[in-house]
Design a protein around this motif. Structure first.
Motif, PDB file in Angstrom:
ATOM      1  N   GLY A  58      -2.310  11.705  -1.882  1.00  0.00           N
ATOM      2  CA  GLY A  58      -2.059  12.477  -0.670  1.00  0.00           C
ATOM      3  C   GLY A  58      -2.167  13.968  -0.901  1.00  0.00           C
ATOM      4  N   GLY A  59      -2.102  14.708   0.177  1.00  0.00           N
ATOM      5  CA  GLY A  59      -2.131  16.159   0.086  1.00  0.00           C
ATOM      6  C   GLY A  59      -3.488  16.755   0.366  1.00  0.00           C
ATOM      7  N   GLY A  60      -4.543  15.972   0.252  1.00  0.00           N
ATOM      8  CA  GLY A  60      -5.866  16.469   0.607  1.00  0.00           C
ATOM      9  C   GLY A  60      -6.058  16.382   2.103  1.00  0.00           C
ATOM     10  N   THR A  61      -7.073  17.036   2.592  1.00  0.00           N
ATOM     11  CA  THR A  61      -7.278  17.051   4.037  1.00  0.00           C
ATOM     12  C   THR A  61      -7.697  15.693   4.591  1.00  0.00           C
ATOM     13  N   HIS A  62      -8.368  14.880   3.794  1.00  0.00           N
ATOM     14  CA  HIS A  62      -8.846  13.591   4.293  1.00  0.00           C
ATOM     15  C   HIS A  62      -8.265  12.408   3.512  1.00  0.00           C
ATOM     16  N   LEU A  63      -7.344  12.660   2.609  1.00  0.00           N
ATOM     17  CA  LEU A  63      -6.827  11.587   1.763  1.00  0.00           C
ATOM     18  C   LEU A  63      -5.453  11.133   2.240  1.00  0.00           C
ATOM     19  N   LYS A  64      -5.321   9.838   2.392  1.00  0.00           N
ATOM     20  CA  LYS A  64      -4.027   9.260   2.742  1.00  0.00           C
ATOM     21  C   LYS A  64      -3.380   8.753   1.463  1.00  0.00           C
ATOM     22  N   ASP A  65      -2.057   8.724   1.437  1.00  0.00           N
ATOM     23  CA  ASP A  65      -1.380   8.150   0.276  1.00  0.00           C
ATOM     24  C   ASP A  65      -0.607   6.884   0.637  1.00  0.00           C
ATOM     25  N   GLU A  66      -0.773   6.399   1.875  1.00  0.00           N
ATOM     26  CA  GLU A  66      -0.149   5.147   2.293  1.00  0.00           C
ATOM     27  C   GLU A  66      -1.158   4.299   3.054  1.00  0.00           C
ATOM     28  N   TYR A  67      -1.178   3.014   2.746  1.00  0.00           N
ATOM     29  CA  TYR A  67      -2.119   2.088   3.382  1.00  0.00           C
ATOM     30  C   TYR A  67      -1.391   0.808   3.742  1.00  0.00           C
ATOM     31  N   ASP A  68      -1.719   0.240   4.878  1.00  0.00           N
ATOM     32  CA  ASP A  68      -1.198  -1.070   5.235  1.00  0.00           C
ATOM     33  C   ASP A  68      -2.362  -2.049   5.233  1.00  0.00           C
ATOM     34  N   LEU A  69      -2.148  -3.153   4.525  1.00  0.00           N
ATOM     35  CA  LEU A  69      -3.194  -4.159   4.335  1.00  0.00           C
ATOM     36  C   LEU A  69      -2.657  -5.534   4.722  1.00  0.00           C
ATOM     37  N   PRO A  70      -3.505  -6.396   5.258  1.00  0.00           N
ATOM     38  CA  PRO A  70      -3.087  -7.784   5.489  1.00  0.00           C
ATOM     39  C   PRO A  70      -2.750  -8.454   4.146  1.00  0.00           C
ATOM     40  N   VAL A  71      -1.821  -9.397   4.145  1.00  0.00           N
ATOM     41  CA  VAL A  71      -1.385 -10.022   2.891  1.00  0.00           C
ATOM     42  C   VAL A  71      -2.537 -10.688   2.134  1.00  0.00           C
ATOM     43  N   GLY A  72      -3.568 -11.145   2.833  1.00  0.00           N
ATOM     44  CA  GLY A  72      -4.695 -11.809   2.177  1.00  0.00           C
ATOM     45  C   GLY A  72      -5.796 -10.867   1.717  1.00  0.00           C
ATOM     46  N   HIS A  73      -5.656  -9.586   1.988  1.00  0.00           N
ATOM     47  CA  HIS A  73      -6.678  -8.591   1.631  1.00  0.00           C
ATOM     48  C   HIS A  73      -6.708  -8.417   0.107  1.00  0.00           C
ATOM     49  N   ASN A  74      -7.892  -8.515  -0.482  1.00  0.00           N
ATOM     50  CA  ASN A  74      -7.995  -8.332  -1.933  1.00  0.00           C
ATOM     51  C   ASN A  74      -7.896  -6.866  -2.323  1.00  0.00           C
ATOM     52  N   VAL A  75      -7.107  -6.618  -3.351  1.00  0.00           N
ATOM     53  CA  VAL A  75      -7.095  -5.333  -4.034  1.00  0.00           C
ATOM     54  C   VAL A  75      -7.541  -5.635  -5.459  1.00  0.00           C
ATOM     55  N   TYR A  76      -7.968  -4.631  -6.170  1.00  0.00           N
ATOM     56  CA  TYR A  76      -8.520  -4.844  -7.506  1.00  0.00           C
ATOM     57  C   TYR A  76      -7.720  -4.039  -8.516  1.00  0.00           C
ATOM     58  N   LEU A  77      -7.142  -4.756  -9.481  1.00  0.00           N
ATOM     59  CA  LEU A  77      -6.325  -4.141 -10.521  1.00  0.00           C
ATOM     60  C   LEU A  77      -7.114  -4.071 -11.821  1.00  0.00           C
ATOM     61  N   GLN A  78      -6.885  -3.013 -12.583  1.00  0.00           N
ATOM     62  CA  GLN A  78      -7.517  -2.902 -13.893  1.00  0.00           C
ATOM     63  C   GLN A  78      -7.055  -4.064 -14.754  1.00  0.00           C
ATOM     64  N   LEU A  79      -7.977  -4.622 -15.530  1.00  0.00           N
ATOM     65  CA  LEU A  79      -7.591  -5.664 -16.470  1.00  0.00           C
ATOM     66  C   LEU A  79      -6.604  -5.077 -17.456  1.00  0.00           C
ATOM     67  N   ASP A  80      -5.721  -5.895 -17.966  1.00  0.00           N
ATOM     68  CA  ASP A  80      -4.702  -5.433 -18.896  1.00  0.00           C
ATOM     69  C   ASP A  80      -5.370  -4.860 -20.139  1.00  0.00           C
ATOM     70  N   PRO A  81      -5.236  -3.554 -20.381  1.00  0.00           N
ATOM     71  CA  PRO A  81      -5.923  -2.943 -21.521  1.00  0.00           C
ATOM     72  C   PRO A  81      -5.432  -3.472 -22.850  1.00  0.00           C
ATOM     73  N   LEU A  82      -4.164  -3.895 -22.932  1.00  0.00           N
ATOM     74  CA  LEU A  82      -3.649  -4.398 -24.201  1.00  0.00           C
ATOM     75  C   LEU A  82      -4.255  -5.751 -24.548  1.00  0.00           C
ATOM     76  N   SER A  83      -4.347  -6.642 -23.557  1.00  0.00           N
ATOM     77  CA  SER A  83      -4.946  -7.941 -23.864  1.00  0.00           C
ATOM     78  C   SER A  83      -6.440  -7.793 -24.122  1.00  0.00           C
ATOM     79  N   SER A  84      -7.105  -6.895 -23.388  1.00  0.00           N
ATOM     80  CA  SER A  84      -8.518  -6.647 -23.652  1.00  0.00           C
ATOM     81  C   SER A  84      -8.709  -6.066 -25.038  1.00  0.00           C
ATOM     82  N   ALA A  85      -7.832  -5.134 -25.413  1.00  0.00           N
ATOM     83  CA  ALA A  85      -7.917  -4.530 -26.744  1.00  0.00           C
ATOM     84  C   ALA A  85      -7.675  -5.583 -27.814  1.00  0.00           C
ATOM     85  N   GLY A  86      -6.755  -6.509 -27.539  1.00  0.00           N
ATOM     86  CA  GLY A  86      -6.478  -7.565 -28.512  1.00  0.00           C
ATOM     87  C   GLY A  86      -7.692  -8.435 -28.751  1.00  0.00           C
ATOM     88  N   LYS A  87      -8.428  -8.757 -27.688  1.00  0.00           N
ATOM     89  CA  LYS A  87      -9.646  -9.541 -27.839  1.00  0.00           C
ATOM     90  C   LYS A  87     -10.679  -8.761 -28.633  1.00  0.00           C
TER      91      LYS A  87
END
Length: 117
Positions: A58-87
């Protein structure tokens, strides 16, 4: 636009987010024109919606810092760097062990040749 994350991200339904996801990097398509990248600062939910608050967006002229999404909407999380590093680390360890075994074998062969002469 049809955002589907990157290879270093895993899809998670917004309704599956919980307090353990706070602080993780997230990306998602907020609408037909906008893809959002940020860090989860807070999560609230109702039966139908998940409300994400993002840190440092937030704080930019066009950037929001809050979003409402339907419960089924996919979001994408970074893979766990520790487990990736372990592999990756186990793969590196395997290669190092193979090279070490090869060097030992070569040294034994050289010692045996020296002894026989």
């Amino acid at each position: 636009m049809n955002y589907s994350g990157s290879p270093s991200e895993k899809p998670v339904a917004a309704g599956d987010l919980d307090r353990s996801h706070i602080g993780q990097s997230v990306s998602f398509q907020a609408n037909d024109f906008t893809v959002v990248f940020g860090t989860i600062a807070g999560i609230a939910r109702t039966d139908a919606q998940v409300y994400l608050s993002l840190q440092g967006v937030g704080g930019g002229t066009h950037l929001k810092d809050e979003y409402d999404l339907p419960v089924g909407h996919n979001v994408y999380l970074q893979l766990d760097p520790l487990s990736s590093a372990g592999k990756s680390l186990s793969e590196v360890e395997r290669v190092i062990k193979e090279k070490f075994d090869e060097i030992k074998h070569n040294l034994r062969d050289r010692d045996q040749k020296t002894d026989s002469e």
